[in-house]
Scaffold this motif. Structure first.
Motif, PDB file in Angstrom:
ATOM      1  N   GLY A  30       0.746  -1.410  -0.079  1.00 25.05           N
ATOM      2  CA  GLY A  30      -0.102  -0.051  -0.244  1.00 25.05           C
ATOM      3  C   GLY A  30       0.746   1.212  -0.083  1.00 25.05           C
ATOM      4  O   GLY A  30       0.264   2.454  -0.031  1.00 25.05           O
ATOM      5  N   SER A  31       2.185   1.050   0.020  1.00 24.91           N
ATOM      6  CA  SER A  31       3.061   2.291  -0.024  1.00 24.91           C
ATOM      7  C   SER A  31       3.586   2.814  -1.171  1.00 24.91           C
ATOM      8  O   SER A  31       4.057   3.760  -1.420  1.00 24.91           O
ATOM      9  N   TRP A  53      -0.252   5.282  -4.846  1.00 21.88           N
ATOM     10  CA  TRP A  53      -0.232   4.221  -3.786  1.00 21.88           C
ATOM     11  C   TRP A  53      -1.731   4.232  -3.169  1.00 21.88           C
ATOM     12  O   TRP A  53      -2.425   3.261  -2.591  1.00 21.88           O
ATOM     13  N   SER A  54      -2.580   5.546  -3.313  1.00 23.36           N
ATOM     14  CA  SER A  54      -3.807   5.393  -2.477  1.00 23.36           C
ATOM     15  C   SER A  54      -4.795   4.928  -3.339  1.00 23.36           C
ATOM     16  O   SER A  54      -6.188   4.722  -2.869  1.00 23.36           O
ATOM     17  N   PHE A  56      -6.237   6.820  -5.721  1.00 25.73           N
ATOM     18  CA  PHE A  56      -6.903   8.116  -6.030  1.00 25.73           C
ATOM     19  C   PHE A  56      -6.621   8.767  -7.281  1.00 25.73           C
ATOM     20  O   PHE A  56      -7.438   9.497  -7.860  1.00 25.73           O
ATOM     21  N   ASN A  74      -5.459  -2.464  -1.506  1.00 21.85           N
ATOM     22  CA  ASN A  74      -4.431  -2.533  -0.747  1.00 21.85           C
ATOM     23  C   ASN A  74      -4.307  -3.659   0.475  1.00 21.85           C
ATOM     24  O   ASN A  74      -3.379  -4.160   1.099  1.00 21.85           O
ATOM     25  N   PRO A 102       5.596   6.032  -4.254  1.00 22.69           N
ATOM     26  CA  PRO A 102       4.177   6.240  -4.164  1.00 22.69           C
ATOM     27  C   PRO A 102       3.531   6.682  -5.035  1.00 22.69           C
ATOM     28  O   PRO A 102       2.195   6.451  -5.221  1.00 22.69           O
ATOM     29  N   TYR A 103       4.082   7.504  -5.906  1.00 20.89           N
ATOM     30  CA  TYR A 103       3.608   8.240  -6.839  1.00 20.89           C
ATOM     31  C   TYR A 103       4.028   7.593  -8.342  1.00 20.89           C
ATOM     32  O   TYR A 103       5.225   7.240  -8.485  1.00 20.89           O
TER      33      TYR A 103
END
Length: 128
Positions: A30-31, A53-54, A56, A74, A102-103
Motif C-alpha cells: 500500500g505504500s 499508492w492510494s 486516488f 491494498n 508512492p507516485y
C-alpha cells in the motif's frame, strides 16, 4: 524482494472484456504505486496504466484510455486491470509493475517510475 504474479489472461473475441489481477509480495504494497505494461509479439514492452499508492489517481496510455481501468485493493496486495472493448491490437503478454515510490511521475519515461522486476506475465489474445 518484490514478487509479482499476474493472472486472468486468455483468449477473447474483439469487443469482449477481461480482468487481469496481479498479486504482489515482498514489501508494503500500500505504500507504492503500481502499473501495467504489455508486450506484443515482435514489439517492445509498452506502458498501459499506473495507479498511485492510494488509488486516488490513475494514468493511462492513449491507446487504452476509456477502455481499460486500473484499480487496487491494498488489503489484498492486489492490482487489477479491467479491460473492455478489446481489440486485436490489445493482444500481448501483460505484466504488472511495482513502483519505485508512492507516485507515478508523468514527466519522465513511464518505465522510470517502476522497478526492473517482472512476473511471468499473462497472455491476452484477442481475435477478430
Amino acid at each position: 524482494q518484490v514478487q509479482l504474479v499476474e493472472s486472468g489472461g486468455g483468449p477473447v473475441q474483439a469487443g469482449g472484456s477481461l480482468r487481469l489481477s496481479c498479486a504482489a509480495s515482498g514489501r508494503t504494497f500500500g505504500s507504492y504505486a503500481m502499473g501495467w505494461f504489455r508486450q506484443a509479439p515482435g514489439k517492445e514492452r509498452e506502458f498501459v496504466a499506473a495507479i498511485v499508492w492510494s488509488g486516488f489517481s490513475t494514468y493511462y496510455a492513449d491507446s487504452v484510455k476509456g477502455r481499460f481501468t486500473i484499480s487496487r485493493d491494498n488489503a489484498r496486495n492486489t492490482v487489477y486491470l479491467q479491460m473492455t472493448s478489446l481489440k486485436p491490437a490489445d493482444t500481448a503478454v501483460y505484466y504488472c509493475a511495482a513502483g519505485k515510490g508512492p507516485y507515478y511521475d508523468t514527466a519522465t519515461r513511464p518505465e522510470w517510475s517502476f522497478l526492473e522486476v517482472w512476473g511471468q506475465g499473462t497472455l491476452v489474445s484477442v481475435s477478430s
